[in-house]
Design a protein around this motif. Sequence first.
Motif, PDB file in Angstrom:
ATOM      1  N   ALA A 530       1.290 -13.878  33.111  1.00  0.00           N
ATOM      2  CA  ALA A 530       1.599 -14.523  31.788  1.00  0.00           C
ATOM      3  C   ALA A 530       2.339 -13.626  30.824  1.00  0.00           C
ATOM      4  N   ALA A 531       1.911 -12.488  31.046  1.00  0.00           N
ATOM      5  CA  ALA A 531       2.264 -11.424  29.680  1.00  0.00           C
ATOM      6  C   ALA A 531       4.006 -11.244  29.878  1.00  0.00           C
ATOM      7  N   ASP A 532       4.394 -11.551  31.121  1.00  0.00           N
ATOM      8  CA  ASP A 532       5.737 -11.461  31.623  1.00  0.00           C
ATOM      9  C   ASP A 532       6.610 -12.781  31.220  1.00  0.00           C
ATOM     10  N   GLY A 533       5.889 -13.691  30.596  1.00  0.00           N
ATOM     11  CA  GLY A 533       6.593 -15.236  30.380  1.00  0.00           C
ATOM     12  C   GLY A 533       6.422 -16.132  31.589  1.00  0.00           C
ATOM     13  N   GLY A 534       5.551 -15.652  32.808  1.00  0.00           N
ATOM     14  CA  GLY A 534       5.473 -16.622  33.949  1.00  0.00           C
ATOM     15  C   GLY A 534       4.987 -17.836  33.498  1.00  0.00           C
ATOM     16  N   ALA A 535       4.939 -18.877  34.470  1.00  0.00           N
ATOM     17  CA  ALA A 535       4.649 -20.222  34.487  1.00  0.00           C
ATOM     18  C   ALA A 535       3.485 -20.395  33.838  1.00  0.00           C
ATOM     19  N   LEU A 536       2.375 -19.460  34.213  1.00  0.00           N
ATOM     20  CA  LEU A 536       1.098 -19.660  33.863  1.00  0.00           C
ATOM     21  C   LEU A 536       0.986 -19.624  32.149  1.00  0.00           C
ATOM     22  N   ALA A 537       1.758 -19.051  31.614  1.00  0.00           N
ATOM     23  CA  ALA A 537       1.838 -19.078  30.208  1.00  0.00           C
ATOM     24  C   ALA A 537       2.186 -20.381  29.652  1.00  0.00           C
ATOM     25  N   LYS A 538       2.590 -21.200  30.251  1.00  0.00           N
ATOM     26  CA  LYS A 538       3.370 -22.659  29.785  1.00  0.00           C
ATOM     27  C   LYS A 538       2.159 -23.727  29.766  1.00  0.00           C
ATOM     28  N   LEU A 539       1.080 -23.340  30.574  1.00  0.00           N
ATOM     29  CA  LEU A 539       0.037 -24.461  31.001  1.00  0.00           C
ATOM     30  C   LEU A 539      -0.730 -24.650  29.799  1.00  0.00           C
TER      31      LEU A 539
END
Length: 601
Positions: A530-539
């Motif tokens: 998530a800290a690299d802008g991964g999709a988990l950060a969009k949930l």
Amino acid sequence: MPLDPRIRAVTDRIRKRSEALRAAYLERLAQAVEAGPARAHLACSNAAHAFAASGADKATLAGGRAPNIGIVTAYNDMLSAHQPYEHYPERIRAAARAAGATAQVAGGVPAMCDGVTQSRPGMELSLFSRDVIALAGGVAMSHDCYDAALWLGICDKIVPGLVMAAASFGHVPAIFVPSGPMPSGLPNYEKAKVRQRFATGDATREELLAAEMASYHGPGTCTFYGTANSNQMLMEIMGLHLPGAAFVNPGTALREALTDAAVARAAAITALGNDFRPAGRILDERAFVNGIVGLMATGGSTNLVLHLPAMARAAGIVLDVQDFADISAAVPLLARVYPNGLADVNHFHAAGGMGWLIGELLAAGLVHDDVVTVAGDGLELYARDPKLIGGKLAWQDAPRESLNTRILRPAADPFAPTGGLAQLSGNLGRGVIKVSAVPADRHVIEAPVRVFHDQEAVKAAFRRGEFTDDVVVVVRFQGPRANGMPELHALTPVLAVLQDRGLRVALVTDGRMSGASGKVPAAIHVCPEAADGGALAKLRDGDVIRLDAGAGLLEVLTPGVLDRAPVVADLSGNAHGTGRELFARLRAEAGAATEGASIIL
């Protein structure tokens, strides 16, 4: 038995992928072997510094003809597994003299206890301590005065870090010397019950402490099959232990005899003799494949999916998560040891242990026999058990039949047809899941998500009674760049309670779980983090996720999620305290979890 073609295919793929990197590594190794240890070439002042405090060994060291063994130790009193190492240097020096050699403590490396730091800020240093250990091991060996090295370490990050250092000094023979597991105490499953009762408020802190102390009660490795004991299995099946050394209890005559034998063997495999066995030759693609096979056959720790790629890279070998998944699909689960069974490692050892396991894997064609080990050529040397016969150490063939089929079962009748680890991929990224202890009806979970940024928030929601329906708990910003990727061990009792209440529950995280993670399905090490802008950060709360371990899928089903801007979390709380400020550069430079999350390779 011919090697299983599926194992051969993975090995060939690794060999081809690693060809250039491995060739460069072996060239450096050859150059270092040619140069030899610098001890014989030291200027008089340098030599005087190296031998000044060596007492009775000074003349032998100055002569430069006898092997000199470097000891790299992870001794401290905080780790029960490492406390026995306090007096190992004295014993090793005496055993070296008896073998016509000398031994010096080359240096110490840090060793933190995850059992102490679980759910504490110090756990945010845990993963990176592996690379610090590798660096410290490099400093210890940099004196270039050693013909062989003994590496004293056992626990979670310590063995991987020491292997990275040993591989970096791959021209030097290396033997890993364990101290063994503590005797069995309160059964691990009974301890787990008390933890779950404490999570629901049905057990007092005094009851919890009494259970924990009855389980962790003396010197030696913790007895559950977590990362520490997975490490010991690895060192044996990869040929860096003496056969049968992994699970002999501390303070026993057999344990002491194995330590003495490791010293004698280290002296025998230097370049000064006729059986030179440099560590870099042992650590080839076959050894790493054997290690992964052993991990899958025993249901070992998911932490090794992080550590083995970093260990391998230090020896010029490139591993991928797909290698683990493909080997897992080919290797049946042969062992039931807590958390995927009721037995502990002492019971595993009594039922046949490593000698039986390696013999069974060889008979099934699931491991490479044509390997180089510290004991000799061929893995069949490890299908033997050490015994004290008339006070002398000898090896005998291990039993070919399991002595307890509730703990060890043959490949023809395994506990499960696969090793239980799968790669997950989909629109949320790549991760892994360990299902060897997860009920079959929980291998597919589809449910709305609740999103959290730390495990304490999950526990607080649990205490407030907020989990009343099926749920996928997403804990993000737990990757190496966010906060050092601490184990989310405190989630295990909470999620287990929800599952026991009949809810369909799963965890999805860019962090990692304990090496003793168990019965709740958990998609871990998700990349990009998530800290690299991964999709988990969009949930967002309410988005629906499908986790399918059988199909290897991890997907968000709610439309439009991937079009959102990623959340940017405030990570300033991870920056200071308990030494975390010292690790800021490491967090910033950490690699992806799928590649080992290393900061030096």
